[in-house]
Scaffold this motif. Structure first.
Motif, PDB file in Angstrom:
ATOM      1  N   ALA A 293      -0.797  -7.098   1.585  1.00  0.00           N
ATOM      2  CA  ALA A 293      -1.381  -7.954   2.618  1.00  0.00           C
ATOM      3  C   ALA A 293      -2.229  -9.055   1.986  1.00  0.00           C
ATOM      4  CB  ALA A 293      -2.224  -7.117   3.578  1.00  0.00           C
ATOM      5  N   LEU A 294      -2.985  -8.681   0.950  1.00  0.00           N
ATOM      6  CA  LEU A 294      -3.811  -9.670   0.249  1.00  0.00           C
ATOM      7  C   LEU A 294      -2.944 -10.776  -0.354  1.00  0.00           C
ATOM      8  CD1 LEU A 294      -6.650 -10.404  -1.151  1.00  0.00           C
ATOM      9  CD2 LEU A 294      -5.702  -9.200  -3.123  1.00  0.00           C
TER      10      LEU A 294
ATOM     11  N   LYS B 215      -1.852   3.156   1.577  1.00  0.00           N
ATOM     12  CA  LYS B 215      -2.902   2.273   2.050  1.00  0.00           C
ATOM     13  C   LYS B 215      -3.221   1.229   0.979  1.00  0.00           C
ATOM     14  CE  LYS B 215      -6.634   3.360   5.122  1.00  0.00           C
ATOM     15  NZ  LYS B 215      -7.687   4.342   5.412  1.00  0.00           N
ATOM     16  N   ARG B 216      -3.350   1.700  -0.258  1.00  0.00           N
ATOM     17  CA  ARG B 216      -3.738   0.820  -1.354  1.00  0.00           C
ATOM     18  C   ARG B 216      -2.669  -0.239  -1.609  1.00  0.00           C
ATOM     19  NH1 ARG B 216      -4.168   3.434  -6.853  1.00  0.00           N
ATOM     20  NH2 ARG B 216      -4.287   1.651  -8.249  1.00  0.00           N
ATOM     21  N   ARG B 217      -1.415   0.214  -1.649  1.00  0.00           N
ATOM     22  CA  ARG B 217      -0.343  -0.740  -1.934  1.00  0.00           C
ATOM     23  C   ARG B 217      -0.190  -1.749  -0.799  1.00  0.00           C
ATOM     24  NH1 ARG B 217       5.458   1.526  -3.345  1.00  0.00           N
ATOM     25  NH2 ARG B 217       5.386   2.039  -1.138  1.00  0.00           N
ATOM     26  N   ASN B 218      -0.301  -1.252   0.448  1.00  0.00           N
ATOM     27  CA  ASN B 218      -0.158  -2.165   1.584  1.00  0.00           C
ATOM     28  C   ASN B 218      -1.294  -3.168   1.651  1.00  0.00           C
ATOM     29  OD1 ASN B 218       2.174  -0.907   2.179  1.00  0.00           O
ATOM     30  ND2 ASN B 218       1.434   0.159   3.993  1.00  0.00           N
ATOM     31  N   ARG B 219      -2.501  -2.695   1.254  1.00  0.00           N
ATOM     32  CA  ARG B 219      -3.625  -3.623   1.262  1.00  0.00           C
ATOM     33  C   ARG B 219      -3.377  -4.730   0.226  1.00  0.00           C
ATOM     34  NH1 ARG B 219      -9.112  -0.608   0.972  1.00  0.00           N
ATOM     35  NH2 ARG B 219      -8.346   0.262   2.936  1.00  0.00           N
ATOM     36  N   TYR B 220      -2.844  -4.317  -0.925  1.00  0.00           N
ATOM     37  CA  TYR B 220      -2.545  -5.295  -1.972  1.00  0.00           C
ATOM     38  C   TYR B 220      -1.473  -6.290  -1.502  1.00  0.00           C
ATOM     39  CZ  TYR B 220      -1.473  -7.032  -6.668  1.00  0.00           C
ATOM     40  OH  TYR B 220      -1.280  -7.825  -7.755  1.00  0.00           O
TER      41      TYR B 220
ATOM     42  N   ARG C 153      -3.339   7.745   0.667  1.00  0.00           N
ATOM     43  CA  ARG C 153      -4.224   6.837  -0.092  1.00  0.00           C
ATOM     44  C   ARG C 153      -3.405   5.763  -0.803  1.00  0.00           C
ATOM     45  NH1 ARG C 153      -7.335  11.216  -1.744  1.00  0.00           N
ATOM     46  NH2 ARG C 153      -6.141  11.382  -3.662  1.00  0.00           N
TER      47      ARG C 153
END
Lengths: 103, 560
Positions: A27-28, A20-25, A17
């Motif tokens: 990527a954003l 995923k969260r850090r990578n999404r951040y 989790r």
């Protein structure tokens, strides 16, 4: 041993989790940086008149100058915003995951 | 002052393409000026101070780890300054301020391009590099792959980028010494070669880091002073500065808007990609991430580096406009034969140097000249160190000796390589004296973004990537970036002397095509790779991912 720790981290759902969260951040933030830069470059390529427009009637300074300097300042700003969050909030979660795996 | 004349405009445009394509420290062919003793004395002071630091650093350089990464003991703030020192070249300082002087706004477009690679490194690379690697970026690229082919290719990629970047720096040094110090071209080659070798040979990464930090502080300080002096003349109101610039410049209002720099959108995007992703594939920059103790400090390094580099580019913009308002009204002092149409004394890249004299007199002129030259020295030292590391750590220790080598032997090989690379650099500098090297820096960035960056990115982030895929993609990226660059106008016409309009590659940069081709090849070949080795590599991905994301097991990051 590192191998045991890896196995335990892998089986920890909060690790997945978290990544995923850090990578999404990340990527954003990458997308924000790219949009700012390519947005500016495409303006240069397609709408030179827009960038040449004066800030205010009677002024010499064109809209392009604050926009261009703005891209530089924005780039610096998003870098610091990411690094602060990664070094604070994310590193704390990371440390906790490692701690759990070492037990 | 009313009419500056068409010649000025023509002169401005005539050298624009070279700069626009390269922004290398491309001084073109320069004419030797009278000897500037103030500048020489200031430069001698810089060399004296840095060699004294090298002596101290030498006492701390005992193992291969000290040589490659200063033992991993540099702080994030220090490393940020050193990265800035590694990255802010004489080209950025003299080239971009010269571009602003000639064209105004267009210079800003360039500055922005040179900055946007840094967030990419911050968000996607810095932490993972630090967690997976030890000394070189090949450590990261080959982490779960077959060591021999992967490291051989990564070292080849490093050396190619270093070579192109190095030629541009060495030729730039030779051209600049003629106008800055009034000394001969050959003196620059020997000076830069000899001093740089002493830094790297004896002081390794510790000395190189401090040379870069000192240079960064001097360059930022000098540029800040100039920008402040200019703003002070206009009551700290940029509007007044721009108004005066528009009044005196031959292009009038046009300097406040984008001009001829960006011809077509494809070239614009392609150049943008080379700068954005090429930065994340420069071996000498990547190596700096292994000098800090952990991922936290690695992130801090990039944040500081981005800050200093961005600040510096804003300064060069102010300096360029300051040069317009200070130099053009005084053609007798700064232009050839006192005629603006004949261009600046010493060439178009001298705008910042002349402005230094205008706002700070002869002593400050000497200081800025010394800083501009020291800048090349620091960049060349960083390049040589990363080239030597690729040979000694990747090729010698990992491929040739398969990791069975002691630190002393590895250190010896890195020093021998440093010597050889130093001699090669001097040789290349002399060989390319009369050549047009404007395209070299851009070519280095194109190779970095088409060969080094894709393999690094896919190896770290894509599970299905295999050795075969990575190498096939890297080769495609390397070959296509070089071949397409040769076919572009900046080499096909400007260097090879083919007639105008005959270049068969129509865009300013190959990056969009060569980088896409590299990624596509990595994807395709990896997907088709069903070998047992490929299965093994995919199985190793999970552990690599855990280490890259958490830092568990990273070199010196955690005590076991």
């Amino acid at each position: 041993m590192a191998a045991d720790i890896y196995a335990r981290i892998r089986s920890n759902p909060s690790f997945h989790r978290f990544v995923k969260r850090r990578n999404r951040y990340a990527a954003l933030m990458t997308a924000l940086g790219a949009i700012a830069y390519y947005g500016f470059i495409l303006l240069v390529a397609y709408d030179k008149d827009f960038l040449a427009r004066k800030l205010m009637p009677g002024m010499v300074t064109s809209l392009g100058i604050p926009l261009g300097v703005g891209v530089i300042v924005f780039t610096i700003a998003i870098t610091w915003i990411y690094v602060r969050r990664a070094n604070g909030e994310f590193d704390a979660i990371n440390a906790q995951i490692i701690e759990e795996a070492r037990k | 002052m009313k009419s500056i004349g068409k010649n000025f405009f023509l002169w401005g445009v005539s050298w624009l393409p070279a700069l626009a394509l390269a922004a290398g420290p491309d001084a073109g062919q320069t004419i030797k000026q009278s000897t500037n003793w103030t500048a020489i004395v200031m430069f001698a002071l810089f060399v004296g101070a840095t060699l004294w630091i090298t002596k101290w650093a030498a006492s701390k350089t005992r193992t291969a780890a000290d040589f490659y990464t200063a033992g991993g003991g540099i702080s994030g703030f220090q490393n940020g300054l050193a990265i800035a020192g590694d990255y802010m070249s004489a080209a950025s300082f003299l080239g971009i301020s010269g571009l602003v002087f000639a064209n105004g706004f267009d210079g800003l477009i360039f500055s922005i391009g040179w900055l946007v690679g840094w967030p990419v490194i911050t968000f996607l690379m810095a932490e993972r590099l630090r967690n997976l690697g030890k000394f070189t970026f090949a450590d990261v690229a080959s982490y779960r792959f077959a060591q021999t082919p992967m490291r051989t290719f990564a070292a080849l990629g490093s050396l190619t980028v270093v070579a192109f970047y190095m030629i541009a720096q060495m030729v730039g040094a030779g051209q600049l010494i003629k106008v800055l110090f009034g000394l001969d071209y050959i003196v620059a080659e020997v000076l830069v070669g000899a001093i740089m070798m002493m830094y790297v040979l004896f002081g390794g990464m510790t000395a190189t880091t401090w040379v870069q930090i000192i240079k960064a502080v001097m360059l930022l300080g000098g540029a800040s002073f100039m920008a402040l002096a200019v703003l002070l003349q206009f009551g700290f109101n940029p509007e007044n500065l721009f108004a005066k610039a528009v009044e005196v410049h031959s292009k009038k209002e046009a300097i406040m808007a984008p001009g001829a720099l960006i011809k077509d959108p494809i070239s614009a995007i392609s150049v943008g990609m080379a700068l954005m992703f090429g930065t994340a594939g420069l071996p000498h920059i990547l190596q700096r991430f292994f000098t800090v103790p952990n991922a936290k400090e690695a992130r801090k390094s990039v944040a500081w580096a981005t800050t200093w580099i961005g600040y510096f580019y804003i300064l060069t913009f102010v300096i360029g406009f300051g040069a317009i308002t200070n130099l053009i009204p005084n053609p007798l002092d700064y232009f050839v034969d006192g005629e603006i149409g004949k261009g600046l004394k010493g060439g178009g890249n001298m705008a910042a140097v002349h402005l230094a004299q205008a706002v700070g007199g002869d002593v400050f002129l000497g200081f800025i000249s010394a800083v501009a030259f020291a800048t090349i020295l620091a960049v060349v030292a960083g390049l040589t160190l990363s080239g030597a590391s690729a040979v000694s750590h990747d090729l010698y220790a990992s491929v040739w000796r398969r990791g069975h080598v002691d630190s002393a032997a590895e250190l010896r090989v890195s020093r021998i390589t440093t010597l050889i690379l130093g001699l090669v650099a001097v040789g290349l500098g002399i060989a390319f004296e009369k050549e047009n090297v404007a395209y070299m820096v851009m070519l280095a960035f194109t190779v970095a973004c088409s060969a080094n960056f894709p393999i690094l990115f896919m190896a770290v982030l894509w599970k299905d990537c295999t050795t075969r895929g990575a190498i096939a993609g890297g080769v495609v990226g390397l070959v296509s970036s070089v071949v397409l660059t040769i076919g572009s106008a900046s080499v096909w016409e400007a260097v090879l002397g083919n007639p105008k309009g005959s270049a068969w590659f129509p865009y300013s940069s190959a990056a969009l095509f060569s980088m896409s081709a590299a990624f596509l090849t990595i994807w395709l070949v990896s997907k088709l790779d069903k070998s047992p080795q490929a299965q093994k590599e995919r199985a190793l991905f999970e552990d690599q991912r855990i280490r890259s994301e958490t830092g568990v097991g990273a070199a010196t990051a955690l005590a076991h």
